[in-house]
Scaffold this motif. Structure first.
Motif, PDB file in Angstrom:
ATOM      1  N   LYS A 166       9.640 -27.402 -64.602  1.00 39.24           N
ATOM      2  CA  LYS A 166       8.478 -26.893 -64.377  1.00 39.24           C
ATOM      3  C   LYS A 166       7.945 -25.435 -64.756  1.00 39.24           C
ATOM      4  CE  LYS A 166       6.696 -29.916 -60.776  1.00 39.24           C
ATOM      5  NZ  LYS A 166       6.482 -30.399 -59.435  1.00 39.24           N
ATOM      6  N   LEU A 167       9.324 -24.474 -64.560  1.00 33.77           N
ATOM      7  CA  LEU A 167       8.914 -23.230 -64.745  1.00 33.77           C
ATOM      8  C   LEU A 167      10.076 -22.742 -65.987  1.00 33.77           C
ATOM      9  CD1 LEU A 167       8.727 -21.331 -61.317  1.00 33.77           C
ATOM     10  CD2 LEU A 167       7.063 -22.300 -62.830  1.00 33.77           C
ATOM     11  N   GLY A 168      11.064 -23.720 -66.332  1.00 31.09           N
ATOM     12  CA  GLY A 168      12.313 -23.042 -67.397  1.00 31.09           C
ATOM     13  C   GLY A 168      12.902 -21.977 -66.192  1.00 31.09           C
ATOM     14  N   ASP A 169      14.016 -21.232 -66.987  1.00 31.18           N
ATOM     15  CA  ASP A 169      14.871 -20.753 -66.349  1.00 31.18           C
ATOM     16  C   ASP A 169      14.386 -19.470 -65.408  1.00 31.18           C
ATOM     17  OD1 ASP A 169      16.995 -22.043 -67.322  1.00 31.18           O
ATOM     18  OD2 ASP A 169      17.516 -20.475 -68.997  1.00 31.18           O
ATOM     19  N   ILE A 170      14.920 -19.416 -64.075  1.00 29.46           N
ATOM     20  CA  ILE A 170      14.314 -18.504 -63.310  1.00 29.46           C
ATOM     21  C   ILE A 170      15.141 -17.142 -63.414  1.00 29.46           C
ATOM     22  CG2 ILE A 170      13.143 -20.154 -61.656  1.00 29.46           C
ATOM     23  CD1 ILE A 170      15.850 -18.810 -59.737  1.00 29.46           C
ATOM     24  N   GLN A 171      14.866 -15.879 -62.893  1.00 30.08           N
ATOM     25  CA  GLN A 171      15.672 -14.592 -62.853  1.00 30.08           C
ATOM     26  C   GLN A 171      15.916 -14.305 -61.229  1.00 30.08           C
ATOM     27  OE1 GLN A 171      12.303 -14.319 -64.695  1.00 30.08           O
ATOM     28  NE2 GLN A 171      13.440 -15.238 -66.533  1.00 30.08           N
ATOM     29  N   ILE A 172      14.944 -14.656 -60.497  1.00 33.83           N
ATOM     30  CA  ILE A 172      15.168 -14.108 -59.168  1.00 33.83           C
ATOM     31  C   ILE A 172      15.390 -15.291 -58.247  1.00 33.83           C
ATOM     32  CG2 ILE A 172      13.988 -12.798 -57.439  1.00 33.83           C
ATOM     33  CD1 ILE A 172      12.062 -11.667 -59.504  1.00 33.83           C
ATOM     34  N   LEU A 173      16.592 -15.112 -57.305  1.00 32.83           N
ATOM     35  CA  LEU A 173      16.624 -16.333 -56.477  1.00 32.83           C
ATOM     36  C   LEU A 173      16.589 -15.807 -55.060  1.00 32.83           C
ATOM     37  CD1 LEU A 173      17.409 -19.200 -55.576  1.00 32.83           C
ATOM     38  CD2 LEU A 173      19.861 -18.358 -55.798  1.00 32.83           C
ATOM     39  N   VAL A 174      15.668 -16.250 -54.000  1.00 30.41           N
ATOM     40  CA  VAL A 174      15.732 -15.811 -52.890  1.00 30.41           C
ATOM     41  C   VAL A 174      16.131 -16.834 -51.723  1.00 30.41           C
ATOM     42  CG1 VAL A 174      14.301 -14.493 -50.930  1.00 30.41           C
ATOM     43  CG2 VAL A 174      13.980 -14.119 -53.385  1.00 30.41           C
ATOM     44  N   ASN A 175      17.327 -16.876 -51.317  1.00 27.68           N
ATOM     45  CA  ASN A 175      17.729 -17.765 -50.310  1.00 27.68           C
ATOM     46  C   ASN A 175      17.499 -17.088 -48.919  1.00 27.68           C
ATOM     47  OD1 ASN A 175      19.628 -19.536 -51.919  1.00 27.68           O
ATOM     48  ND2 ASN A 175      20.733 -17.674 -52.342  1.00 27.68           N
ATOM     49  N   ASN A 176      16.342 -17.912 -48.596  1.00 33.98           N
ATOM     50  CA  ASN A 176      15.721 -17.413 -47.082  1.00 33.98           C
ATOM     51  C   ASN A 176      15.551 -18.719 -46.077  1.00 33.98           C
ATOM     52  OD1 ASN A 176      13.626 -16.061 -45.757  1.00 33.98           O
ATOM     53  ND2 ASN A 176      12.325 -17.842 -45.966  1.00 33.98           N
ATOM     54  N   ALA A 177      15.647 -19.938 -46.575  1.00 31.22           N
ATOM     55  CA  ALA A 177      15.522 -20.921 -45.585  1.00 31.22           C
ATOM     56  C   ALA A 177      16.579 -20.690 -44.525  1.00 31.22           C
ATOM     57  CB  ALA A 177      15.831 -22.567 -46.260  1.00 31.22           C
ATOM     58  N   GLY A 178      16.511 -20.857 -43.044  1.00 31.32           N
ATOM     59  CA  GLY A 178      17.244 -20.951 -42.171  1.00 31.32           C
ATOM     60  C   GLY A 178      16.976 -21.586 -40.990  1.00 31.32           C
ATOM     61  N   ILE A 179      17.676 -21.661 -40.115  1.00 38.08           N
ATOM     62  CA  ILE A 179      17.494 -22.267 -38.745  1.00 38.08           C
ATOM     63  C   ILE A 179      18.166 -21.223 -37.719  1.00 38.08           C
ATOM     64  CG2 ILE A 179      16.878 -24.695 -39.422  1.00 38.08           C
ATOM     65  CD1 ILE A 179      20.035 -25.289 -38.172  1.00 38.08           C
ATOM     66  N   ALA A 180      17.586 -21.301 -36.360  1.00 35.89           N
ATOM     67  CA  ALA A 180      18.259 -20.534 -35.416  1.00 35.89           C
ATOM     68  C   ALA A 180      17.961 -21.371 -34.036  1.00 35.89           C
ATOM     69  CB  ALA A 180      17.701 -19.111 -35.476  1.00 35.89           C
ATOM     70  N   LYS A 181      19.056 -21.609 -33.579  1.00 33.86           N
ATOM     71  CA  LYS A 181      19.009 -22.457 -32.225  1.00 33.86           C
ATOM     72  C   LYS A 181      20.063 -21.706 -31.330  1.00 33.86           C
ATOM     73  CE  LYS A 181      16.911 -26.180 -33.925  1.00 33.86           C
ATOM     74  NZ  LYS A 181      15.523 -25.602 -33.885  1.00 33.86           N
ATOM     75  N   SER A 182      19.711 -21.598 -29.865  1.00 35.86           N
ATOM     76  CA  SER A 182      20.844 -20.920 -29.167  1.00 35.86           C
ATOM     77  C   SER A 182      21.366 -21.924 -28.007  1.00 35.86           C
ATOM     78  CB  SER A 182      19.806 -19.897 -28.389  1.00 35.86           C
ATOM     79  OG  SER A 182      18.923 -20.277 -27.598  1.00 35.86           O
ATOM     80  N   VAL A 183      22.639 -21.560 -27.888  1.00 31.11           N
ATOM     81  CA  VAL A 183      23.511 -22.255 -26.536  1.00 31.11           C
ATOM     82  C   VAL A 183      24.787 -21.448 -26.568  1.00 31.11           C
ATOM     83  CG1 VAL A 183      24.339 -23.876 -28.491  1.00 31.11           C
ATOM     84  CG2 VAL A 183      24.212 -24.699 -26.211  1.00 31.11           C
ATOM     85  N   LYS A 184      25.099 -21.752 -25.177  1.00 30.94           N
ATOM     86  CA  LYS A 184      26.567 -20.978 -24.988  1.00 30.94           C
ATOM     87  C   LYS A 184      27.562 -21.954 -25.759  1.00 30.94           C
ATOM     88  CE  LYS A 184      25.261 -19.732 -20.433  1.00 30.94           C
ATOM     89  NZ  LYS A 184      25.475 -20.379 -18.826  1.00 30.94           N
ATOM     90  N   VAL A 185      28.586 -21.096 -26.213  1.00 27.16           N
ATOM     91  CA  VAL A 185      29.686 -21.663 -26.999  1.00 27.16           C
ATOM     92  C   VAL A 185      30.405 -22.898 -26.103  1.00 27.16           C
ATOM     93  CG1 VAL A 185      31.975 -21.148 -27.893  1.00 27.16           C
ATOM     94  CG2 VAL A 185      30.304 -19.694 -28.384  1.00 27.16           C
ATOM     95  N   LEU A 186      30.307 -22.506 -24.736  1.00 25.49           N
ATOM     96  CA  LEU A 186      30.837 -23.587 -23.809  1.00 25.49           C
ATOM     97  C   LEU A 186      30.185 -24.950 -23.951  1.00 25.49           C
ATOM     98  CD1 LEU A 186      32.019 -21.422 -20.899  1.00 25.49           C
ATOM     99  CD2 LEU A 186      33.538 -22.645 -22.371  1.00 25.49           C
ATOM    100  N   ASP A 187      28.880 -24.871 -24.399  1.00 24.94           N
ATOM    101  CA  ASP A 187      28.161 -25.959 -24.387  1.00 24.94           C
ATOM    102  C   ASP A 187      27.659 -26.587 -25.926  1.00 24.94           C
ATOM    103  OD1 ASP A 187      27.787 -25.940 -21.692  1.00 24.94           O
ATOM    104  OD2 ASP A 187      26.080 -24.735 -21.710  1.00 24.94           O
ATOM    105  N   MET A 188      28.376 -25.833 -26.608  1.00 20.98           N
ATOM    106  CA  MET A 188      28.051 -26.187 -28.253  1.00 20.98           C
ATOM    107  C   MET A 188      28.807 -27.451 -28.605  1.00 20.98           C
ATOM    108  SD  MET A 188      28.503 -23.636 -31.416  1.00 20.98           S
ATOM    109  CE  MET A 188      27.657 -22.206 -30.340  1.00 20.98           C
ATOM    110  N   ASP A 189      27.845 -28.351 -29.246  1.00 20.42           N
ATOM    111  CA  ASP A 189      28.610 -29.450 -30.078  1.00 20.42           C
ATOM    112  C   ASP A 189      28.781 -29.161 -31.480  1.00 20.42           C
ATOM    113  OD1 ASP A 189      25.791 -29.973 -30.898  1.00 20.42           O
ATOM    114  OD2 ASP A 189      25.544 -31.490 -29.497  1.00 20.42           O
ATOM    115  N   ASP A 190      29.397 -30.049 -32.072  1.00 17.53           N
ATOM    116  CA  ASP A 190      29.862 -29.969 -33.517  1.00 17.53           C
ATOM    117  C   ASP A 190      28.596 -30.026 -34.314  1.00 17.53           C
ATOM    118  OD1 ASP A 190      32.501 -30.190 -32.668  1.00 17.53           O
ATOM    119  OD2 ASP A 190      32.957 -32.121 -33.657  1.00 17.53           O
ATOM    120  N   GLU A 191      27.684 -30.681 -33.849  1.00 14.64           N
ATOM    121  CA  GLU A 191      26.522 -30.594 -34.857  1.00 14.64           C
ATOM    122  C   GLU A 191      25.787 -29.467 -34.811  1.00 14.64           C
ATOM    123  OE1 GLU A 191      22.715 -30.911 -34.187  1.00 14.64           O
ATOM    124  OE2 GLU A 191      22.748 -31.350 -36.373  1.00 14.64           O
TER     125      GLU A 191
END
Ligand code: NAP
Length: 268
Positions: free
Chosen positions: A89-114
């Motif tokens: 759609k645009l050809g070669d780009i020059q600027i990449l912004v890696n912004n997508a992300g998630i943030a969930k909270s849980v104690k390590v003792l309760d953290m599952d692999d997922e």
């Protein structure tokens, strides 16, 4: 754009093309609008197309150009498909912004692999894979910008967010190492490290704190604000402003940095 305040000659990203992940809302949307205002053509990436189409229409309506691209940054196949679509759609780009992300909270003792794995996949491994996909065209043009939206959680620890903190520390490590590899090739690689920013992500954090403490969401937002010496949440536009600065030609000497935007809460 902006009532014609920018004259063509003033646009700092004129003739640049950018791909921004997580561009449908929050910080990514603010970066997209700011880049468009500076004259860049944008590919907007996220999973849900409808909000992306709304941002693209907003940019088009203001006289810019943006195309929505479906991408799940947690999937290698989706990354390859999105890369091919951006190029078609645009050809070669020059600027990449890696912004997508998630943030969930849980104690390590309760953290599952997922919980652990999803934070590493979406926040960290995606940054490597997307950068690897787009980097050859930046190098070939001898001009490029990789801007990774990390977090102050990439520099210090916060309770109940070990997977998020580990992923963002990883993003900063990746940024610093790649910056050295790119140093003589015309490509800079930097990270931006916001404190709490006024987006859906911060609202979700406030809701979680309220649910766990039995307080109100308003009280939780005040508590989050107090984490900054400026006693406020940052605004997405403040992050966008630094993302614009890093993308300009004038910033070619800034490389391998992780720039905090948090009112002074973390000072290294
Ligand atoms: P947000 O409002 O929750 O928006 C997240 C964006 O990422 C959306 O466009 C979302 O669209 C997209 N996204 C999520 N998962 C995705 C996936 N698997 N594939 C593709 N796109 C995906 O978040 P934000 O607050 O703007 O945060 C943006 C970045 O800044 C994140 O990396 C975050 O860690 C970082 N950050 C945020 C804060 C804060 O307080 N807000 C502070 C420091 C750092 P879809 O759901 O449609 O995919």
């Amino acid at each position: 754009m902006d009532g014609g305040r920018n004259r063509i000659g003033d646009m700092r990203l004129r003739d640049r093309k950018a791909f921004i992940t997580g561009a449908s809302r929050g910080i990514g949307r603010a970066v997209a609008l700011a880049y468009a205002k500076e004259g860049a053509v944008i590919a907007l990436g996220a999973r849900s197309m409808e909000p992306l189409e709304r941002v693209a229409a907003e940019i088009d309506g203001a006289g810019g150009r943006a195309v929505p691209i479906a991408i799940d940054v947690g999937s290698s196949e989706s990354i390859e498909k999105a890369h091919a679509e951006v190029t078609a759609k645009l050809g070669d780009i020059q600027i990449l912004v890696n912004n997508a992300g998630i943030a969930k909270s849980v104690k390590v003792l309760d953290m599952d692999d997922e919980h652990w794995q999803s934070h590493l996949d979406i926040n960290l491994t995606s940054v490597f894979k997307i950068t690897r996909a787009f980097l050859p065209e930046l190098v070939a043009q001898k001009w490029g910008r990789v801007i990774n939206i990390a977090s102050t959680a990439g520099k210090v620890g916060f309770r109940y967010t070990a997977a998020y903190c580990a992923s963002k520390h990883g993003v900063i490590g990746f940024t610093r190492a790649l910056a050295l590899e790119m140093a003589t090739l015309g490509v800079t690689v930097n990270a931006i490290c916001p404190g709490f920013v006024n987006t859906d992500m911060a609202s979700e954090a406030a809701r979680n704190i309220a649910a766990k403490t039995g307080g109100s969401e308003e009280e939780a937002r005040k508590w989050l604000a107090k984490l900054s010496p400026q006693n406020r949440l940052m605004e997405p536009e403040e992050v966008a402003s630094v993302a614009v600065m890093l993308a300009t030609d004038a910033s070619r000497g800034i490389n391998g940095q992780a720039i905090n935007i948090d009112g002074g809460a973390v000072v290294y």
